[in-house]
Design a protein around this motif. Structure first.
Motif, PDB file in Angstrom:
ATOM      1  N   ALA A 454       0.798  -1.405   0.007  1.00  0.00           N
ATOM      2  CA  ALA A 454       0.121   0.064   0.000  1.00  0.00           C
ATOM      3  C   ALA A 454       0.819   1.013   0.081  1.00  0.00           C
ATOM      4  CB  ALA A 454      -0.915  -0.123   1.396  1.00  0.00           C
ATOM      5  N   GLN A 455       2.092   1.200   0.317  1.00  0.00           N
ATOM      6  CA  GLN A 455       3.133   2.361   0.277  1.00  0.00           C
ATOM      7  C   GLN A 455       3.149   2.706  -1.048  1.00  0.00           C
ATOM      8  OE1 GLN A 455       6.557   1.368   2.582  1.00  0.00           O
ATOM      9  NE2 GLN A 455       5.091   0.589   4.445  1.00  0.00           N
ATOM     10  N   MET A 456       3.155   1.879  -1.939  1.00  0.00           N
ATOM     11  CA  MET A 456       3.538   2.169  -3.457  1.00  0.00           C
ATOM     12  C   MET A 456       2.380   3.136  -3.864  1.00  0.00           C
ATOM     13  SD  MET A 456       4.256  -1.508  -5.022  1.00  0.00           S
ATOM     14  CE  MET A 456       4.824  -0.853  -6.555  1.00  0.00           C
ATOM     15  N   SER A 457       2.825   4.300  -4.378  1.00  0.00           N
ATOM     16  CA  SER A 457       1.959   5.441  -4.946  1.00  0.00           C
ATOM     17  C   SER A 457       1.216   5.105  -5.995  1.00  0.00           C
ATOM     18  CB  SER A 457       3.052   6.585  -5.468  1.00  0.00           C
ATOM     19  OG  SER A 457       3.807   6.175  -6.751  1.00  0.00           O
ATOM     20  N   GLN A 458       1.181   3.975  -6.854  1.00  0.00           N
ATOM     21  CA  GLN A 458       0.365   3.691  -7.818  1.00  0.00           C
ATOM     22  C   GLN A 458      -0.725   2.631  -7.279  1.00  0.00           C
ATOM     23  OE1 GLN A 458       3.880   2.663  -7.558  1.00  0.00           O
ATOM     24  NE2 GLN A 458       4.498   2.746  -9.591  1.00  0.00           N
ATOM     25  N   VAL A 459      -0.745   2.190  -6.086  1.00  0.00           N
ATOM     26  CA  VAL A 459      -1.668   1.292  -5.547  1.00  0.00           C
ATOM     27  C   VAL A 459      -2.870   1.932  -4.821  1.00  0.00           C
ATOM     28  CG1 VAL A 459      -1.794  -0.549  -3.829  1.00  0.00           C
ATOM     29  CG2 VAL A 459       0.164  -0.496  -5.321  1.00  0.00           C
ATOM     30  N   ALA A 460      -4.012   1.554  -5.323  1.00  0.00           N
ATOM     31  CA  ALA A 460      -5.395   1.755  -4.878  1.00  0.00           C
ATOM     32  C   ALA A 460      -5.998   0.874  -3.732  1.00  0.00           C
ATOM     33  CB  ALA A 460      -6.363   1.829  -5.873  1.00  0.00           C
ATOM     34  N   LYS A 483      -4.126   2.571  -9.270  1.00  0.00           N
ATOM     35  CA  LYS A 483      -4.837   3.858  -9.275  1.00  0.00           C
ATOM     36  C   LYS A 483      -5.152   4.227 -10.589  1.00  0.00           C
ATOM     37  CE  LYS A 483      -2.930   5.873  -4.864  1.00  0.00           C
ATOM     38  NZ  LYS A 483      -2.268   7.016  -4.181  1.00  0.00           N
ATOM     39  N   PRO A 484      -6.272   4.784 -10.818  1.00  0.00           N
ATOM     40  CA  PRO A 484      -6.632   5.296 -12.208  1.00  0.00           C
ATOM     41  C   PRO A 484      -5.600   6.216 -13.008  1.00  0.00           C
ATOM     42  CG  PRO A 484      -8.505   5.644 -10.719  1.00  0.00           C
ATOM     43  CD  PRO A 484      -7.312   5.120 -10.045  1.00  0.00           C
ATOM     44  N   GLY A 485      -5.105   5.978 -13.963  1.00  0.00           N
ATOM     45  CA  GLY A 485      -4.145   6.783 -14.822  1.00  0.00           C
ATOM     46  C   GLY A 485      -2.637   6.239 -14.562  1.00  0.00           C
ATOM     47  N   THR A 486      -2.594   5.282 -13.745  1.00  0.00           N
ATOM     48  CA  THR A 486      -1.120   4.836 -13.353  1.00  0.00           C
ATOM     49  C   THR A 486      -0.753   3.662 -13.985  1.00  0.00           C
ATOM     50  OG1 THR A 486      -1.957   3.709 -11.435  1.00  0.00           O
ATOM     51  CG2 THR A 486      -1.178   5.962 -11.072  1.00  0.00           C
TER      52      THR A 486
END
Length: 546
Positions: A454-460, A483-486
Motif C-alpha cells: 500500500a506504500q506504492m504510490s500507484q496502488v489503490a 490507481k486510475p491513470g497509473t
C-alpha cells in the motif's frame, strides 16, 4: 491408554457433547518442577551417552550434561535469578550447549523466553519488550542483529555458539567450579510455575508471549520412549516441538541427536543412516519433501520406530507415498496441538486407514465442537474446537485481554480451528478461522505485506492471501488494483516487497496479479477467499493459453 489396536482411546458423552481422552494418573508429586525430574534422570547411568551433535563432532554423557546444566543454574543464582519474573532470553540454534542452558534454567526454576533467530529485528524487540529478560543468549552469528535490541532493553548478551571478543560465552560459564552439594531449587506446587515462554501471534499479527507451565502433559503422552531411543527434531527451542523433544529426552533418558542445519531430505536420510534415529518429530512440509524425494527408501528409514509430524495439512497421496517408504504401518503419526495448550492434544496412529484425521484425543484431554450459534454439536458436525487440558495456564505475558479471549472462565481454550469428530471419535481439522499463514515454517499475516504494498504510490487497493503447497506451506500472493491513470506491473510489486521486507517467508513467493477490482462482500469488505479464487482462475487461464 490404548485400545486393542494400539490406538488412543476417546469416549463421547452425547449428553454433554464432550469428547474425552482416557484418564491417566500423574505419577509425580505436584511440588516437583520438570527440572527436578530431569535432574534425577540424568543422575542415573551417568556414563551413558545423552547428546550427539554430528556437525560439531561432540558427544556428551548424562553426567556431562548434568554438570553443565547445574553450572548454568549456579550462575543464574549468583546473578540474582530467584523469581519467575526473572527471565532468560534465548535466540539460538540446536548446538552443543543449548540444552545445558535450557536445563540450567529449569533446574533453577527460571523461565526462558525462546525466540526464533529468523525473525526480524523489530519483532524480536517487541517480543523481548514484553518479557524483559535480564540477559539474552544467542549464537555469535546473530550478535549484531541482537546488539541493538539488547542495548534498547539495557541487558547484556551471552553467546551460546561461537565467541566474540569482550562478550561472555556459555563456555566461560561452564568453566566454573560446581559445589558438591548442588541441588535444583525446590518450590511448592512447582507444577504450576512457568517453565518456558514461546512465541505466538494474535489475529492482528501482534506478537504474544505464551507461557508454558511445568505440567506433565508436555511429556506424558510420549511415555513409550525409552533410553534406547535416538530422537531428532529439526525445530529449535522456540517451537513447541523443539521444547517437547528437549523435555522428553531429559525425562525418558533418550539419546538427543541435534543439528543446526535446516531440514532437508538428504540431511535427514544421512542422520538416519549414520545415527539410527528411532523417533523423530517433523513438520508436515518435511513429510511432503521426504515422500517426494527420489533417494528415499525403506532401507534408509529402517531405524524409525515413530515418525511424528504436525503443523499443517498433508495430502492423502503424500501420506500413502510416505507410508510406502516405512517398514511397517503405525510408524507415521499425525499430531495436533497448540502452543497455548503446551502439548499435543491428539495423535493419529492410523494414518494408513484414517489419512485425513489428526487422530483421537490423548490422555486427560477434553474437547467440544461449537457451531456459529454458540451451541455444542455432535459427531460429524463442524464448528470451532474448544479444548480443555486440565492444567494451569498463566496466559500471555502482559496481555490479559488476549488471555481471556483464548481461555474462557471455565478453562476451555478457544482454538480458532474449525473441525469435527467422526463416528469413530477421530478428530478432523477442516481449516483455521484465523488469518495466520505459514511459509517455510514461519508464521506471517497477510496484512503485514498488504501494508507494505500500500506504500506504492500507484496502488489503490491490495489483497494478500496464501497459495498453499505441501512442501513450503502458504506462499504469499497479491492481487493489486492500480490507481486510475497509473501504470503498474506485477514485477514492480514483487520487487518493491523484496526491497522493503528483509525476510524470505514474507516475500511474494506466490506472485502478484494486477486487477481492475477486488471481490467484496455485501458490507463492502474485501472477500479474501473470492479474490484468491479469481487469482487462481487467472493463473489457470494463463497456463492453458501457454
Amino acid at each position: 491408554m490404548l485400545d486393542l489396536n494400539a490406538n488412543p482411546t476417546t469416549s463421547y458423552s452425547a449428553e454433554q457433547k464432550i469428547w474425552s481422552g482416557a484418564y491417566e494418573q500423574n505419577y509425580y508429586n505436584d511440588d516437583l518442577t520438570i527440572g527436578q525430574i530431569i535432574f534425577r534422570q540424568l543422575q542415573s547411568e551417568p556414563q551413558r551417552i545423552f547428546q550427539i551433535s554430528p556437525g560439531e563432532n561432540t558427544r556428551l554423557t548424562r553426567f556431562q550434561m548434568l554438570k553443565n546444566a547445574a553450572k548454568v543454574s549456579v550462575y543464574l543464582r549468583k546473578q540474582g535469578f530467584c523469581e519467575d519474573t526473572h527471565i532468560v532470553g534465548i535466540l539460538a540454534r540446536n548446538t552443543t550447549h543449548l540444552a545445558a542452558l535450557a536445563y540450567g534454567c529449569l533446574f533453577n526454576g527460571t523461565p526462558f523466553h525462546a525466540v526464533n533467530h529468523n525473525l526480524e529485528e523489530h519483532t524480536i524487540q517487541n517480543l523481548y519488550s514484553i518479557t524483559k529478560p535480564m540477559f539474552i543468549c544467542c549464537d555469535a552469528q546473530d550478535y549484531e542483529k541482537l546488539r541493538k535490541v539488547a542495548e534498547n532493553l539495557g541487558v547484556t548478551i551471552i553467546t551460546v555458539h561461537g565467541r566474540i571478543v569482550g562478550v561472555l560465552s556459555i563456555q566461560e560459564i561452564l568453566q566454573a567450579t560446581l559445589p558438591d552439594d548442588y541441588e535444583p531449587t525446590r518450590f511448592q506446587r512447582g507444577i504450576d510455575r512457568t517453565m518456558a515462554i514461546l512465541c505466538s501471534s494474535g489475529t492482528t499479527g501482534t506478537p504474544k508471549a505464551v507461557t508454558i507451565s511445568n505440567s506433565r502433559k508436555i511429556f506424558e503422552n510420549h511415555s513409550y520412549l525409552n533410553p534406547d531411543d535416538i530422537q531428532y527434531a529439526p525445530s529449535t527451542l522456540d517451537w513447541l516441538t523443539g521444547l517437547i523433544t528437549l523435555i522428553t529426552a531429559g525425562v525418558y533418558g533418550t539419546v538427543r541427536l541435534i543439528s543446526k542445519e535446516i531440514f532437508s531430505p538428504a540431511h535427514f536420510l544421512k542422520l538416519c543412516e549414520q545415527q539410527s534415529i528411532s523417533w523423530s518429530v517433523l513438520a508436515a512440509s518435511h513429510i511432503a519433501m521426504l515422500a517426494n524425494c527420489p533417494d528415499v527408501s525403506v532401507k534408509e528409514l529402517r531405524s524409525l520406530r515413530y515418525l511424528l509430524f504436525a503443523g499443517g495439512h498433508t495430502l492423502v497421496a503424500t501420506l500413502h507415498k510416505m507410508q510406502s517408504h516405512l517398514r511397517v504401518e503405525g510408524i507415521l503419526r499425525n499430531a495436533y496441538g497448540m502452543t497455548e495448550l503446551g502439548t499435543c492434544v491428539s495423535c493419529n496412529y492410523s494414518t494408513h486407514t484414517k489419512p485425513t484425521s489428526v487422530g483421537r484425543l490423548l490422555a486427560n484431554i477434553r474437547m467440544r465442537v461449537i457451531n456459529d450459534n454458540g451451541d455444542a454439536v455432535g459427531p460429524n458436525e463442524m464448528g470451532e474446537l474448544y479444548c480443555h487440558n486440565g492444567q494451569h495456564w498463566s496466559g500471555y505475558c502482559g496481555n490479559s485481554t488476549a488471555t481471556a479471549e483464548m481461555q474462557d472462565s471455565d478453562g476451555w481454550f478457544h482454538t480458532g480451528d474449525l473441525g469435527y469428530f467422526d463416528e469413530d471419535n477421530y478428530l478432523h481439522i477442516v481449516e483455521r478461522k484465523k488469518d495466520m499463514l505459514k511459509f517455510l515454517g514461519m508464521m506471517y499475516y497477510p496484512h503485514e505485506i498488504e501494508e507494505v504494498i500500500a506504500q506504492m504510490s500507484q496502488v489503490a487497493e491490495v489483497c494478500v492471501f496464501g497459495i498453499w503447497n505441501e512442501t513450503e506451506g502458504d506462499a504469499a500472493a497479491a492481487s493489486v488494483v492500480p490507481k486510475p491513470g497509473t501504470h503498474l506491473q506485477s514485477a514492480q510489486v514483487e520487487q518493491f516487497v523484496a526491497e522493503k521486507i528483509g525476510v524470505n517467508y514474507k516475500q511474494l513467493n506466490g506472485g502478484a496479479l494486477i486487477v481492475q477490482q477486488l471481490a467484496k462482500s455485501a458490507n463492502g469488505k474485501v472477500n479474501r477467499k473470492a479474490v484468491k479464487a479469481a487469482y487462481l482462475k487467472e493463473e489457470q487461464n494463463e497456463a492453458a493459453d501457454s
